[in-house]
Every structure is written in structure tokens, then in C-alpha cells.
Scaffold this active site. Structure first.
Site, mmCIF file in Angstrom:
data_model
loop_
_atom_site.group_PDB
_atom_site.id
_atom_site.type_symbol
_atom_site.label_atom_id
_atom_site.label_comp_id
_atom_site.label_asym_id
_atom_site.label_seq_id
_atom_site.Cartn_x
_atom_site.Cartn_y
_atom_site.Cartn_z
ATOM 1 N N LYS A 1 0.842 -1.186 0.000
ATOM 2 C CA LYS A 1 0.000 0.000 0.000
ATOM 3 C C LYS A 1 0.876 1.234 0.000
ATOM 4 O O LYS A 1 1.117 1.875 1.021
ATOM 5 C CB LYS A 1 -0.945 0.011 1.203
ATOM 6 C CG LYS A 1 -2.117 0.973 0.996
ATOM 7 C CD LYS A 1 -2.963 0.548 -0.198
ATOM 8 C CE LYS A 1 -3.961 1.579 -0.626
ATOM 9 N NZ LYS A 1 -4.722 1.181 -1.806
ATOM 10 N N SER B 1 -8.266 -0.269 -5.698
ATOM 11 C CA SER B 1 -8.576 0.048 -4.307
ATOM 12 C C SER B 1 -10.085 0.234 -4.142
ATOM 13 O O SER B 1 -10.844 -0.714 -4.309
ATOM 14 C CB SER B 1 -7.790 1.277 -3.850
ATOM 15 O OG SER B 1 -7.548 1.215 -2.455
#
Length: 589
Positions: A193, A389
Site C-alpha cells: 500500500k 482500491s
């Protein structure tokens, strides 16, 4: 007396500018009235017409409502959307008046997945027996990828063709933030991430480099394979040409069979006249892609068909509230999904996603509506350039997910950034803050001081819970176990090719493929498409967004390609909520 004249002239100036502003809006209103009728008017073509296509602007998923068709103004998005481009190419296949397509490709700024959609549509057009001719003064790699599907590719004799392999880079702001004494306090889940890395690092982490290299290699190999098939050149030869930068002069492009000739524009026009059967002394009959939308075709012939499939557009960053045509508002999109679900005449739903993600909460609101829709009728997702995402979050509940090979997806992870601007306020601006509170955590999230260890632990716990919800939704939607999801999640991005292998996407294809899958699941062969959410009227859209669009246009004019760095830095203040957002702005060159 001096003050009197000062205020008098100031008042006169104010009245003058107010009058000028009213005059501008008056002419806007008149232009909108006249152009509205022109925009709806069906055009009639004569035989041997050439369809002219130029893709020199970013292509939205669907054509925006514009009060000024054919007129480009700052703050007014006057461009043909992907929906109309694909429909027009399909319509032109069987239109006896369209002889061929001319691609003017000197500048193509669009993403590869959108170009893939157009390229595939052009390939089917060419298979109908009609010709495609491409011309450019300078071909970028994206432009050449689109041009490679043409029967003939011509380059200006003094032009250039870029064929050097794909690349991307990330700009890092850590040094700048340190100079400003701004500390980005990061709480995240997932080794991959890396959305926060531009604010915390000076270079890519190993995990980020690994995922980006894998993604870029998938795109590159597909790029080479597609060009190889179209041009009849082996993939190995193309790789050698790119890797050794063998195309340095226009003559090199011709020698390596990348193009079919070096020609000036007048020579290209002369050849097009021959191909369309136009006498030398006459002008060719041409129609632009935008104007051709108003020609009668397949869509008008389907008006009486009762079976309908809803295409719901989810474009832009995901936020709470209403949003717009270019910003996914959870309320507006959820309402559109709900309307399509409750409409008995809608046989199936296709959600078209082109989004880097955004608010995790807003994504969950949309996910819920997708789950409810799935219980009542077939739901298929079609992914555009990006569905990552939060963009994947709102997709994972669908029965089937379709992506292009060069779609960027995945990035299943969440994070929060809470800027600590105490040093900036104290030392750069000379500001200090003090106050009172009723509880230990009453001011949790303030940017005027650093987080305490206890506060960090609380935010981390919340981030972990959101990640567990996200992966749980993916596991349920995709029929995977939580360990299986976690192994392909952790914030990692995937190409469409990699996502199929990872089990996150069902098949490769475009929106037309998604529609056919949805129709098959609904048991209907003949259907018409109904688009959601409803678009705002052209004048309303203009008045609502002109100020912001003009500001954006002006900044883009000044910064050019560097505008994306400005956009990345602008994100920092609004990342304080829990985000399910793409790692960083990715631009493939």
C-alpha cells in the site's frame, strides 16, 4: 474629495464588471438555446464519406453535456466520450455512406485501456472490409499502438516515432515536506500500500518496485504482441527495435516496417481522395467523430426494443455525497444502482468503473447497493483504465468482472494520513495553538500537533477493521478464502492480465464483452442500453463547474505535463480519512 472620487470610481468599476458578467451569461444562455437544437438534429451523409477521428484530449467514459457543441472554451468539456466513440465505430461498419476512417494521431494523451477499447473496435471495423488510414507528424507510443491497427500508417517526412519501451515514474515530496516541517503521519495495512510513499520516502520501496515492474511488464508484453500481430513483425524483433532504440529517424521507421510511408499532409489527402473515389478537384465528404454521433444508426433503430440493460458509469475518485459526472459520489451512484435494481424493465446491470478509489466509507456504501442488486438481477463490472482500491471495492460484489489486459486494478488495502503541521505553523508562520477539551481524545486528528502513541494505536485498529471488511467482501464476492485474498491483496496493484491469474477478474475484454455477458446471463439477445446516472443539463453543468474547470485549465496550461505532480501534492490535506486509494498517480509513457 479624493476619497469621494476613489469610492465613486470603485463603484463604477464594480457596476461595469457586474454588467459585463451578466452580458457574458446572457450570451452563454443564447448560445445554449441555439446549440441545444443543433446538437439534437440528425445529420444526413452522402456516399463515400470519410469518418475523421482525432483523440487529442483525454476521453471521458461518456460524452459530457455541452452547451457549445463543436466549440472549445476554457471550463467547457467538449469532447466525444468513449461510449459514443465505440457506438460510432460500430455504426460505421454497416453504414453504406462511410467509406473508411482517417485517424489523425499526432497527439493521444489517453490511457492504454481506453485506447485498447477503441483499437479493438477499429479492428472489427477493418474486418468489415472498409479501410483505416493513420497519419501523424509525431507518434507517441500510445498513438502508435492505436495506429498499428490501420491498413496504412504514414508519418511526416520530418516527423518522429517514439518506440522505446514503456516507463513510469513517481515523484516524491518527502524532502519538500521536511523543509516545510510537515510530518505526514501514516497508518496503513499492506506492504504494497504505497499510496503514502510519495510523502514519506525518497524512492520506491522494494515492494512498490516489485509490483510496478510486474504491472509494466504485463502491459509491455501485451503491447508488443498486439503490434506484432497487426504489423506482421515478430515480437522479438519489436523488442529489439525498442530496446536498442533503432527508430531514431523517420527513415528508420520505414526501414523496420513500422510504417508504410513518409508523406506530407497533402499527399495523404490525395491518397484519401483516391480511396474514397473523390475527384482531385473536389473536396472530400468528411464527418468528425463528434458530428457522426447525430447520424442515424443502430441506437435509433433499437428504441422500440423492450429489453434493456443498464450501464452505470462510475468515473473518478470516490467521495461521500452527490459527486458529479467526473467524481463518484456515494449517494448519486448508489441511487443510480438502486433505480436500475428496482426497474422491472432492466434485465441486467453493467457497472463501468474507471476509478483510482477514494473514501473507504463511501466505497462501502456503494458496495452495499451492488450486493443488493446482485440478489435480484445479473450484475457485471467492466473495468476501464483504472479500477483500483475503492474502485475494486465497489466491483467485487458483481457476478462477473471484465477488465482490459492493460487495466490497473487490485490495490486491496487501506490507509490514513494525518499531517502534523505543528512545525510549519510554529516555525514558518509563527503561529501557536492552545485550547481546552473535555476528554483525552476530543481533539484526535488535529493537524496542530503530533499523534500520541495511544492515538496511533486507535487509528491503526480502525484501519485494520476496514481492511478486514474489505478483504471479507472480496472473499465473499470472488468465492475465495480470506488467506487467498490476503495473498493477492496487501495493497498490491495488478494488470488485467495479472488480475485474471490472481482470481480478482474473470475474463479480459471491454464494455461490449461485459454487455454480452450480462445479456447472456439475463437470457436476452436483443436489447438496448440505458445509461445511468442521468447527466445534468448542459447549462447547469456549465454554471456549476465553470469556475473550478477554468482554474484547473489555467493551472494545466502553465504546468503542462507537470500538472500531475501538483495534483499529487494537493491530495495530502484530504487524506486524513480512511482511504482505499490507488498507490500513486501512474502515467505510462
Amino acid at each position: 474629495m479624493k476619497q469621494f472620487f476613489k469610492f465613486m470610481f470603485a463603484s463604477m468599476l464594480g457596476v461595469f464588471f457586474s454588467f459585463l458578467l451578466l452580458l457574458v451569461f446572457f450570451f452563454i444562455f443564447l448560445a445554449a438555446l441555439f446549440s441545444a437544437g443543433a446538437a439534437d438534429e440528425t445529420i444526413t451523409l452522402s456516399g463515400n464519406t470519410l469518418l475523421v477521428a482525432s483523440f487529442n484530449q483525454n476521453i471521458p467514459e461518456r460524452t459530457p453535456q455541452s452547451p457549445f457543441p463543436g466549440l472549445d472554451l476554457p471550463g467547457v468539456r467538449n469532447v466525444t466520450g468513449l461510449n459514443d466513440i465505440l457506438a460510432n465505430i460500430r455504426k460505421a461498419e454497416s453504414d453504406k455512406n462511410i467509406k473508411g476512417i482517417y485517424l489523425d494521431l499526432s497527439y493521444v494523451p489517453e490511457g492504454l485501456a481506453t485506447i485498447e477499447e477503441i483499437r479493438n473496435a477499429l479492428q472489427k471495423f477493418r474486418e468489415s472490409g472498409k479501410f483505416i488510414l493513420a497519419y501523424g507528424e509525431v507518434y507517441s507510443q500510445t498513438a502508435y499502438y492505436l495506429a498499428s491497427v490501420a491498413n496504412k500508417i504514414y508519418l511526416h517526412p520530418e516527423g518522429a516515432l517514439d518506440f522505446s519501451g514503456l516507463s513510469t515514474d513517481v515523484v516524491f515530496f518527502k524532502g519538500l515536506l521536511e523543509k516545510l516541517e510537515i510530518e505526514p503521519q501514516v497508518i496503513r495495512v499492506g506492504a504494497y500500500k504505497s499510496a503514502v510513499e510519495p510523502f514519506t520516502e525518497e524512492q520506491m520501496s522494494e515492494a512498490s518496485r516489485e509490483q510496478m515492474n510486474s504491472y509494466l511488464q504485463d502491459l509491455y508484453q501485451h503491447f508488443l504482441a498486439s503490434v506484432a500481430t497487426s504489423r506482421g513483425i515478430s515480437r522479438d524483433s519489436l523488442h529489439l527495435i525498442a530496446d536498442s532504440l533503432l527508430v531514431r529517424q523517420p527513415s528508420d521507421a520505414l526501414a523496420y516496417r513500422m510504417i508504410d510511408g513518409l508523406k506530407y499532409k497533402d499527399q495523404v489527402i490525395a491518397e484519401l481522395k483516391k480511396m474514397t473515389g473523390t475527384p482531385k478537384e473536389n473536396d472530400m465528404e468528411t464527418v468528425t467523430m463528434g458530428a457522426y454521433t447525430r447520424a442515424a444508426g443502430e441506437s435509433s433503430s433499437k428504441q422500440g426494443i423492450p429489453e434493456r440493460i443498464a450501464v452505470i458509469y462510475a468515473t473518478g475518485e470516490i467521495v461521500s455525497g452527490e459527486g458529479s459526472d467526473f467524481l463518484i459520489g456515494s449517494e448519486r451512484l448508489s441511487r443510480a444502482i438502486r433505480e436500475a435494481r428496482r426497474d422491472d424493465e432492466i434485465e441486467a446491470i453493467v457497472l463501468r468503473v474507471n476509478s483510482p478509489g477514494g473514501s473507504a466509507l463511501a466505497s462501502d456504501v456503494i458496495w452495499r447497493e451492488m450486493s443488493l442488486a446482485k440478489e435480484e438481477k445479473p450484475v457485471v463490472v467492466s473495468m476501464g483504465n483504472t479500477a483500483a482500491s475503492g474502485g475494486y471495492y465497489i466491483s467485487c460484489a458483481a457476478h462477473k468482472i471484465v477488465a482490459q489486459p492493460n487495466t490497473l486494478t487490485g490495490s486491496i488495502g487501506v490507509f490514513a494520513v494525518i499531517p502534523n503541521m505543528q512545525g510549519f505553523f510554529n516555525h514558518k508562520l509563527g503561529l501557536t495553538f492552545d485550547g481546552v477539551k473535555t476528554g483525552a481524545y476530543s481533539d484526535l486528528g488535529t493537524i496542530t500537533r503530533p499523534l500520541t502513541p495511544g492515538e496511533k494505536a486507535i487509528v491503526q485498529e480502525y484501519i485494520n477493521d476496514v481492511y478486514a471488511d474489505f478483504t471479507g467482501h472480496v472473499a465473499k464476492g470472488r468465492g475465495m478464502t480470506l488467506p487467498e485474498v490476503d495473498s493477492v491483496a496487501r495493497g498490491r496493484v495488478w494488470s488485467g492480465i495479472g488480475a485474471v491469474e490472481a482470481g480478482l477478474v474473470d475474463t479480459l475484454g471491454g464494455i461490449r464483452d461485459a454487455l454480452e455477458i450480462a445479456a447472456g446471463m439475463a437470457g436476452t439477445e436483443n436489447y438496448r442500453v440505458i445509461e445511468y446516472p442521468s447527466q445534468k443539463g448542459p447549462l447547469e453543468e456549465l454554471l456549476n463547474n465553470m469556475g473550478g474547470n477554468i482554474r484547473t485549465w489555467m493551472v494545466k496550461q502553465e504546468l503542462g505535463e507537470n500538472y500531475r505532480y501538483f495534483e499529487t501534492l494537493k491530495q495530502l490535506p484530504r487524506l486524513s480519512g480512511v482511504q482505499a486509494l490507488l498507490p500513486f498517480e501512474i502515467e505510462i509513457r
